[in-house]
Design a protein around this motif. Structure first.
Motif, mmCIF file in Angstrom:
data_model
loop_
_atom_site.group_PDB
_atom_site.id
_atom_site.type_symbol
_atom_site.label_atom_id
_atom_site.label_comp_id
_atom_site.label_asym_id
_atom_site.label_seq_id
_atom_site.Cartn_x
_atom_site.Cartn_y
_atom_site.Cartn_z
ATOM 1 N N THR A 97 -7.655 8.908 -4.731
ATOM 2 C CA THR A 97 -6.693 9.363 -3.715
ATOM 3 C C THR A 97 -5.506 8.406 -3.633
ATOM 4 O O THR A 97 -4.372 8.824 -3.481
ATOM 5 N N ILE A 98 -5.801 7.121 -3.728
ATOM 6 C CA ILE A 98 -4.758 6.088 -3.655
ATOM 7 C C ILE A 98 -4.756 5.358 -4.993
ATOM 8 O O ILE A 98 -5.821 5.080 -5.537
ATOM 9 N N GLY A 152 -4.506 10.939 -7.453
ATOM 10 C CA GLY A 152 -5.410 12.078 -7.409
ATOM 11 C C GLY A 152 -5.116 13.037 -6.274
ATOM 12 O O GLY A 152 -5.458 14.217 -6.349
ATOM 13 N N PHE A 153 -4.454 12.558 -5.236
ATOM 14 C CA PHE A 153 -4.117 13.431 -4.113
ATOM 15 C C PHE A 153 -3.034 14.423 -4.519
ATOM 16 O O PHE A 153 -3.221 15.634 -4.417
ATOM 17 N N ASN A 177 -4.180 16.838 -7.143
ATOM 18 C CA ASN A 177 -4.981 17.930 -6.590
ATOM 19 C C ASN A 177 -4.084 18.988 -5.951
ATOM 20 O O ASN A 177 -4.308 20.194 -6.119
ATOM 21 N N VAL A 178 -3.048 18.550 -5.248
ATOM 22 C CA VAL A 178 -2.111 19.494 -4.632
ATOM 23 C C VAL A 178 -1.440 20.345 -5.711
ATOM 24 O O VAL A 178 -1.360 21.571 -5.606
ATOM 25 N N ILE A 181 6.504 8.542 2.860
ATOM 26 C CA ILE A 181 5.326 7.895 3.433
ATOM 27 C C ILE A 181 5.283 8.234 4.914
ATOM 28 O O ILE A 181 6.329 8.228 5.565
ATOM 29 N N LEU A 186 -2.675 19.305 4.974
ATOM 30 C CA LEU A 186 -2.837 19.393 3.524
ATOM 31 C C LEU A 186 -3.687 18.217 3.055
ATOM 32 O O LEU A 186 -3.411 17.071 3.390
ATOM 33 N N SER A 187 -4.739 18.516 2.286
ATOM 34 C CA SER A 187 -5.568 17.423 1.782
ATOM 35 C C SER A 187 -6.143 17.802 0.428
ATOM 36 O O SER A 187 -5.885 18.885 -0.088
ATOM 37 N N ASN A 188 -6.888 16.887 -0.155
ATOM 38 C CA ASN A 188 -7.481 17.152 -1.462
ATOM 39 C C ASN A 188 -8.919 17.620 -1.329
ATOM 40 O O ASN A 188 -9.766 17.340 -2.173
ATOM 41 N N GLY A 207 -9.050 12.916 1.917
ATOM 42 C CA GLY A 207 -7.650 12.537 2.122
ATOM 43 C C GLY A 207 -7.447 11.057 2.332
ATOM 44 O O GLY A 207 -8.391 10.262 2.273
ATOM 45 N N THR A 208 -6.207 10.711 2.587
ATOM 46 C CA THR A 208 -5.851 9.313 2.822
ATOM 47 C C THR A 208 -6.295 8.902 4.228
ATOM 48 O O THR A 208 -6.672 9.749 5.047
ATOM 49 N N ILE A 214 -4.426 10.796 6.850
ATOM 50 C CA ILE A 214 -4.875 12.173 7.053
ATOM 51 C C ILE A 214 -6.166 12.199 7.862
ATOM 52 O O ILE A 214 -6.334 13.021 8.768
#
Lengths: 356, 356
Positions: free
Chosen positions: A150-151, A230-231, A234-235, B151, B182-184, B191-192, B195
């Motif tokens: 994700t990060i 990866g975030f 995925n989007v 960001i 919105l997320s993965n 998500g982060t 999120i």
């Protein structure tokens, strides 16, 4: 086939017979066809079920019993707890040298997790990545990462770029893959701090870096490898898939509104089938986990026999062409390897647990 | 129309006549039609050019002269340097009370920048957001942010959610807009950090929060407002746009392969036109900048007269319905307002420059 680096000339691909929406029937069918095409295959799954489908096909392939199956929607850590899952057993066959690569249509989070925890990263690699092949104008584009990280740090993005370059050379025969960084604008100044750093660093490498790319240009085919966290990956993947699905849905509605439309649509059926096939993510079966110490190919969960066969043949070629070592060499050549020993997710998780 | 809160009952929308691929001709046409529909309009741009197009339409609308134009690909800070740009002058008309809202089809980065620097944020708002309306199953979905804030903090996401909710109520008459992050992955754990925090916080507000959403489900129409950072929002927007474009491109190729296909395609032309219109982002003209102290509606750069008319009527309705104040009230009601005074980007930039 003569091996170039000491691998046995004949390779074996372990196939997770239980993963995917059409498992085990379509997986077994696909494996039988791959075997007919010359790939040695070992099926892993509930032995009675798998043998039942084999005998229905009058085929005989080696089967390794695995009593458990990881569901498509189970949390990622299932891989850790489910020691006898078909996926885990398949990965262990590769660890022990009884197989050279693994193919699964199962839960992709679990696939990544099992590859990472069972095999670890290849030395010099910081974080493995999940690649996905998407259809685009005039071909396909590899997007990585699409969900594992994700990060990311900029150094991860650099490694993803190199891993993707090697993969597209070997798997798709592209001599000089064009590498792009997914961003919210094509200017070098666009994106997060990590993207700006990676943009600068990629310009100093010998890869064919074509700069930042926006989502629309990805589908226009302006790059062969699109690198991202990866975030956002995925989007990109999911929105592309969603739009394709919705357009075909709308089109079916429009084309059945009246008798004339229905008639004309019938005449166009072959064209629509070609179009759908070209855009269908299923047809692009074969998303690699890159950066782990092994060859792991993930097919779409909806894969049918043909996609499974393709993925098995792909895994076989990747083993034959030493994908893993070639990635390590490329990282070393570019001076972008991480200077630590192999990491295994299991160990990393254990360490974190013990810190608490 | 009787005003409910002291605004003059008749509103005036300032239209940037020079922004967009088809400016000024299509912008002038669109403005004339909006005026015919009862909206007071003032056109801002090169006075001779604008008057030329007005007289060609035998129409008479007030014109304010602005000698400069911000190009579609100029960097965002152009808005700061180009004091006589049509966009800047239009925003100043709103500041001085000579207009009540602004519509522009120009450079969207500059539009955000000018709205933020000229009007500042509405009190209680930390960061404004750029919203985009995308086509989805059974309707449209507002995605915000789509590019202004690469960001974000979780508190920004909360404010975006509330701003989006108010906008969809007022602009699209949805009584209880479904809000998603919105997320993965759709699980709350995905998500982060930002999120996850926003997911938790949104559950405590009175908005209709439906949880995390993945890109594919956005296009399935599972939410009315999708909240995200500007980076992923841009990826979602651009990849959706790119896929639509490529599918139509492929379809045209498929449908002209042979005489029968061409004939059948001709019979289906009305269906394809309906489909294309439904999926065309241009038709969804009207992306609002939310959180600034004014009504600013951005049309797609490719907009033609009809989209311009729609956007002007939309801006008029948003002024009439007090969009800006309603957002402030909602933030206050939910206890999510930021406790600082109005921020103007120009001042913020000035402070940063003086710190150096």
């Amino acid at each position: 086939v003569i091996s170039l680096n000491g691998h046995s000339p004949k390779r074996t691909i372990a196939v997770d017979a239980m993963g995917g929406d059409h498992a085990p029937e379509e997986i077994v069918k696909g494996a039988v066809e791959a075997h007919r095409q010359g790939v040695d295959v070992v099926l892993v799954g509930r032995i009675d079920e798998v043998r039942h489908h084999l005998s229905a096909l009058r085929a005989d392939l080696p089967v390794v019993d695995a009593t458990d199956v990881i569901g498509m929607d189970e949390p990622v850590t299932s891989g850790l707890r489910r020691r006898r899952s078909s996926l885990q057993v398949a990965a262990e066959l590769a660890s022990s040298g009884e197989a050279d690569g693994v193919v699964s249509c199962g839960n992709s989070a679990a696939i990544y997790f099992v590859a990472f925890s069972e095999w670890g990263t290849y030395p010099g690699i910081d974080r493995p990545a999940f690649g996905a092949l998407l259809p685009c104008r005039n071909g396909q584009v590899l997007v990585l990462d699409v969900g594992a990280n994700t990060i990311v740090k900029s150094s991860n993005l650099l490694q993803f770029a190199i891993m993707g370059e090697v993969y597209m050379k070997l798997a798709h025969g592209i001599a000089t893959p064009r590498i792009a960084l997914l961003s919210n604008g094509s200017e070098d100044s666009k994106g997060t701090k990590e993207i700006k750093e990676a943009n600068e660093a990629l310009r100093r490498l010998s890869v064919n870096f074509v700069g930042n790319i926006e989502g629309n240009h990805v589908f226009e085919g302006q790059a062969d490898v699109v690198v991202c966290d990866g975030f956002s990956g995925n989007v990109l993947l999911k929105s592309g898939e969603g739009v394709v699905h919705e357009i075909f849905r709308e089109m079916r509605k429009e084309l059945s509104r009246d008798p004339l439309s229905k008639l004309a649509a019938a005449a166009l059926r072959p064209a629509f089938v070609r179009l759908k096939r070209r855009l269908d993510y299923e047809e692009y079966g074969g998303a690699p986990v890159l950066g782990v110490d092994g060859v792991m190919i993930n097919c779409h969960g909806r894969s049918k026999a043909r996609a499974v066969t393709n993925a098995i043949c792909l895994a076989d070629r990747m083993v034959q062409q030493n994908l893993v070592e070639r990635i390590g060499d490329a990282l070393h050549h570019e001076g972008t390897e991480t200077h630590h020993r192999r990491i295994r997710l299991r160990r990393a998780l254990h360490l974190r647990a013990s810190e608490v």
